[in-house]
Write a protein that holds these residues in place. Sequence first.
Motif, PDB file in Angstrom:
ATOM      1  N   MET A   1       1.061  -1.131  -0.242  1.00 35.62           N
ATOM      2  CA  MET A   1       0.063   0.022  -0.237  1.00 35.62           C
ATOM      3  C   MET A   1       0.843   1.507   0.105  1.00 35.62           C
ATOM      4  O   MET A   1       1.751   1.268   0.824  1.00 35.62           O
ATOM      5  N   THR A   2       0.803   1.905  -0.569  1.00 29.27           N
ATOM      6  CA  THR A   2       1.308   4.059  -0.910  1.00 29.27           C
ATOM      7  C   THR A   2       1.626   4.184   0.610  1.00 29.27           C
ATOM      8  O   THR A   2       0.324   4.087   1.420  1.00 29.27           O
ATOM      9  N   GLU A   3       2.599   5.248   0.522  1.00 27.48           N
ATOM     10  CA  GLU A   3       1.726   6.203   1.579  1.00 27.48           C
ATOM     11  C   GLU A   3       0.677   6.928   1.847  1.00 27.48           C
ATOM     12  O   GLU A   3       0.252   7.435   1.146  1.00 27.48           O
ATOM     13  N   PRO A   4       0.107   7.373   2.798  1.00 28.83           N
ATOM     14  CA  PRO A   4      -0.876   7.986   3.289  1.00 28.83           C
ATOM     15  C   PRO A   4      -0.611   8.896   3.014  1.00 28.83           C
ATOM     16  O   PRO A   4       0.312   9.738   3.417  1.00 28.83           O
ATOM     17  N   VAL A   5      -2.166  10.089   2.926  1.00 29.50           N
ATOM     18  CA  VAL A   5      -1.960  11.430   2.239  1.00 29.50           C
ATOM     19  C   VAL A   5      -1.539  11.729   3.868  1.00 29.50           C
ATOM     20  O   VAL A   5      -1.427  13.532   3.851  1.00 29.50           O
ATOM     21  N   PHE A   6      -3.119  11.577   4.395  1.00 29.99           N
ATOM     22  CA  PHE A   6      -2.929  12.409   5.949  1.00 29.99           C
ATOM     23  C   PHE A   6      -2.535  11.187   6.579  1.00 29.99           C
ATOM     24  O   PHE A   6      -3.334   9.961   6.475  1.00 29.99           O
ATOM     25  N   SER A   7      -2.045  11.843   7.929  1.00 37.47           N
ATOM     26  CA  SER A   7      -1.730  10.694   9.244  1.00 37.47           C
ATOM     27  C   SER A   7      -2.100  11.373  10.413  1.00 37.47           C
ATOM     28  O   SER A   7      -1.742  12.491  10.755  1.00 37.47           O
ATOM     29  N   LEU A   8      -2.897  10.467  11.094  1.00 38.73           N
ATOM     30  CA  LEU A   8      -3.051  11.181  12.558  1.00 38.73           C
ATOM     31  C   LEU A   8      -2.324   9.782  13.685  1.00 38.73           C
ATOM     32  O   LEU A   8      -2.468   8.319  13.054  1.00 38.73           O
ATOM     33  N   LYS A   9      -1.552  10.423  14.501  1.00 35.35           N
ATOM     34  CA  LYS A   9      -0.687   9.680  15.307  1.00 35.35           C
ATOM     35  C   LYS A   9      -0.429  10.021  16.339  1.00 35.35           C
ATOM     36  O   LYS A   9      -0.577  11.031  17.088  1.00 35.35           O
ATOM     37  N   ASN A  10      -1.100   9.054  16.973  1.00 34.04           N
ATOM     38  CA  ASN A  10      -1.831   9.566  18.846  1.00 34.04           C
ATOM     39  C   ASN A  10      -1.921  10.756  19.192  1.00 34.04           C
ATOM     40  O   ASN A  10      -1.841  11.112  19.903  1.00 34.04           O
TER      41      ASN A  10
END
Length: 251
Positions: A1-10
């Motif tokens: 799977m490709t890299e996410p456009v957005f990520s929420l981390k903790n």
Amino acid sequence: MTEPVFSLKNVVVTVGENTEILKSLNLDIFDGDFITVLGTNGAGKSTLFNAIAGNLPISTGQILHHNHNIANESAVTRTNYIARVFQDPKMGTAPRMTVAENLLLAEKRGAKRRLRSRGLTKEKLNEYATITKTMGNNLDTRLQTATGDLSGGQRQALSFLMATRVKPELLLLDEHTAALDPKTSEQLMLATNQQVTENHLTALMITHNLADALEYGNRLIILNAGQIVLDVRGEDKDMLTEEQILKYFIA
């Protein structure tokens, strides 16, 4: 799977002295995802959208846009790549401006140019007539009407067209059909799905309609007490039933 456009981390969002609304929430959003978002009142759905859009600061964690932390960026800056349609049809449009003027204004998102009436050429009006006709609610016949004089359904359809006029990297649909009558809601939902699918938009959609959550999108998440308790996509989502979803709403 490709890299996410957005990520929420903790991501943690705290209100008051110590009330956590989002609790170490993690979410990866990939290009082309159409994610339906479910949860009871108070589960954190609107807080999630406000945190992503920059309308609410996060207490700890990161919000990544192409691996760049945007947690300290203003909401205004984020409108360059994030668009939002609210539940209230009165939000997102300028009531004293015509439908055509609102659409022209939407095209200037992220630009420093001011709106100029001479930008509404005959060719531009014909273009707007074509795109508004896709909404199926006679909005194309009201291009020169002040937006404040539109019906709720027409105004919400205009809000959606404005949000997608310049393709956003992320579209937030915040219960955008909830304030409409059933027929108008269904009409807008069909138009939404067509636009998101055909234009390969990346979108999150909050809804309380279980049937819509199951029918639309390639992915479904459920929030409970500030955390994601279910995240399914593809065939796993297709196999879900309303009865299975309702189990997550039982205290």
